[in-house]
Design an enzyme around this catalytic site. Structure first.
Site, short mmCIF file in Angstrom:
data_model
loop_
_atom_site.label_atom_id
_atom_site.label_comp_id
_atom_site.label_asym_id
_atom_site.label_seq_id
_atom_site.Cartn_x
_atom_site.Cartn_y
_atom_site.Cartn_z
CB CYS A 1 -1.02 0.12 1.16
SG CYS A 1 -2.23 -1.36 1.15
CG HIS B 1 -6.78 1.34 -0.75
ND1 HIS B 1 -5.44 1.98 -1.36
CD2 HIS B 1 -6.33 0.42 0.05
CE1 HIS B 1 -4.42 1.29 -0.47
NE2 HIS B 1 -5.20 0.39 0.18
#
Lengths: 389, 389
Positions: free
Chosen positions: B85, B335
């Site tokens: 991430c 995301h």
């Protein structure tokens, strides 16, 4: 930019390590490189890890941080880089830059890949991640297909023969026999090569590098630090270059030359302030036999069109005008993709230390070369024996 | 190190782009950033692309070179970086370093991910590439599991309630309603949140960010170049930090604090020469509602244990003491993993230009934050309005 040296090297053998996780192989090679360098873990200021397809084949990413965790490195920046078959070379360049620009005084480079646990179909699909799949991939292209086409063009234009290309294989396989890290060294005859099964005409079995597992690692330091070290003889980085080429076959001006390699070699020679005749040995990207032919020409080490002829005449042998792939290259040493570029530098360092099992006599300057995808990414490095400055 | 500024930004909406290849989204965002900056393609000297799981989900790697190819950039180094991430943040840091260290005068940062075309099981498996699968993964852990455990510890230690955590969701979803790039803005009540399906106790549906496609891009230049530009108002990079933390849950000293974030924030404040009270807004890594609570504390923006309480009291609202995720954050904006860190900086730049659709009044200094895996990789950046120096 500060001068950079390579102080430590480590590597697993390339070959089959099925059952050993990729991060274990990577940490093993890295620990060996740290010990070889005599550098403490607390001194390492950055880690770059080259890997290509651990996601698709292992379901495992974040390898840079995982390897640092296993080694007990400090809370330093740990970065995985990817550029297909050039991933290892890209990792090396970034670690060299981190030191050259003063971000840290010591950096760790790791390259790793595991592939032999997967099926042939899985490996082919994963390798095709290096292709532009919206165009070339959708056309049904594979990498043997690409290099088969390149061979056809080379043969038509320069008269390159099957027997000449076989000389590349015989040389690299014989070199590999002397290299304990190599996966598939062999003493081959032209007959055995020419009777091997077809893969993608005109490529036959021995024209293709094997599927491999393996990891390699390097410790880089600022040159001042290297000179004062009690460890192994340092090797100096004279040039480290990364370029890109066309991502699609249709973008290439020439089917048997890769502009990314031509540009990278030109920049590397300029950075190093030397020319092709100064290169004693090169570890270049012979994913296929014909790739060595083209790469050696693109790098300017062999006249255009004469790459296979030079191999047939022994001029690229370990005692030739320029030793090409004295390690055995990808054809014999193996090609754990993300590890390959780092492993090539490991081989070059052993040569420049004068301690390679297939030593090039009086080796002073070495080159390494990776080519990723259909020529989309390239790295070229030039290294010099530390005491030869 | 030369000062670096952000001169151009671009982004696709975050959400569903099924059927659009990842390289197309990436090139679209990059072209927008180049136009916004008024920088010619020929001026770009390096490209860094953040991506996490295009290999497993698309069978497509070498994205950095492919995007450069589509844009018609020169034969420059093009590098994909990966840190789960944190991939986008890592790409930004490397481009900033390339300029700061004089490797080039202008660089392109791209972050991209496509996920919505895959099944839920495929996405979960791909996301688990961010975990140490030899230990945590083998134990059956998923990321909702990790953050569910963190919530339990936070609740037991600090008395954090479901209703307080719901305030984070209500705020971010409401912020997202004002952001045209956001995937899932919404006006939610506590009742709707608390009646939503359980995901991994105590996490419920609205505690989790959606699965997203998207791409974002930035053009970075040497600050001298930015000041003379006819383009958009520049934003200065005061700090860009990358750290690592433990790769396995058992390595964390505390289940509700990530040492990689704590270290990165400390380093970033030192680099920038400012403190937490100087931050007007932060775009931080709220992959789950409880992650925003922990991150805001780890970054030093909110007192330890009070992250959820501050949200409930409106102190992290767009007009609060520190605006947290005025874009809607991962919870509402979405995301697309590799794009997220780049998209956060895009949002921060719009705020510092005074042109954000959910503007923080008089915003002068912004922070962005990514956390990868189970805390194995972290990036923190501090940015300042260019005319505020």
């Amino acid at each position: 930019m500060r001068p950079v040296s390579i102080l430590g090297v480590g590597s697993t053998p390339f070959g089959r390590h099925a059952g050993t996780p990729i991060e274990t192989l990577a940490a093993r090679a890295a620990a060996e490189a740290l010990a070889d360098a005599g550098v403490e873990r607390s001194e390492i200021g950055a880690l770059y890890l080259g890997n290509f397809i651990s996601g698709p084949l292992n379901g495992q990413e974040v390898l840079a941080g995982m390897v640092a965790d296993r080694l007990g490195l400090p809370n330093i920046p740990c970065t995985k880089v990817e550029g297909a078959c050039a991933s290892g070379g890209i990792a090396f360049r970034h670690a060299a830059l981190a030191i050259a620009t003063g971000q840290c005084d010591a950096a760790l480079v790791v390259g790793a890949e595991t592939m032999t646990h997967a099926s042939g179909a899985e490996v082919t699909a994963a390798l095709n991640c290096a292709m532009d799949n919206g165009s070339d991939g959708a056309s049904g292209l594979t990498f043997p297909g690409l290099f088969g086409m390149a061979w056809r063009v080379h043969a038509a234009r320069y008269g390159t023969t099957r027997r000449q290309v076989s000389a590349v294989i015989r040389k690299n396989k014989a070199n590999g026999l002397k290299n304990p890290l190599a996966q598939m060294g062999a003493a081959l005859t032209d007959e055995v090569i020419e009777q091997s099964p077809p893969i993608c005409d005109p490529l036959q079995l021995y024209d293709c590098c094997p599927v491999s597992d393996g990891a390699a690692a390097l410790v880089l330091v600022a040159r001042d630090r290297a000179r004062g070290s009690p460890g192994s003889a340092p090797v100096d980085v004279l040039a480290s270059v990364q370029t890109r080429g066309a991502a699609r076959i249709a973008g290439h001006a020439d089917m048997c030359s890769f502009e990314a390699t031509v540009a990278a070699a030109r920049q590397a020679f300029a950075q190093a302030g030397i020319g092709p005749k100064d290169i004693d040995l090169v570890e270049l990207h012979d994913c296929f036999s014909i790739a060595e032919v083209i790469d050696s020409e693109d790098l300017g080490l062999v006249p255009r069109g004469e790459g296979a002829g030079w191999a047939a005449e022994g001029r690229t042998a370990v005692d030739g005008e320029v030793a090409v792939n004295p390690s055995g290259g990808l054809l014999a040493k193996g090609h754990p993709v993300g590890a390959t570029g780092v492993g090539q530098i490991h081989e070059a360092v052993l040569q420049l230390r004068g301690r390679h099992p297939n030593q090039v006599r009086d080796a002073e300057i070495a080159m390494t070369h990776n080519l990723g995808g259909t020529g989309v990414a390239c790295t070229v490095n030039i290294l010099r024996r530390g005491d030869a400055a």
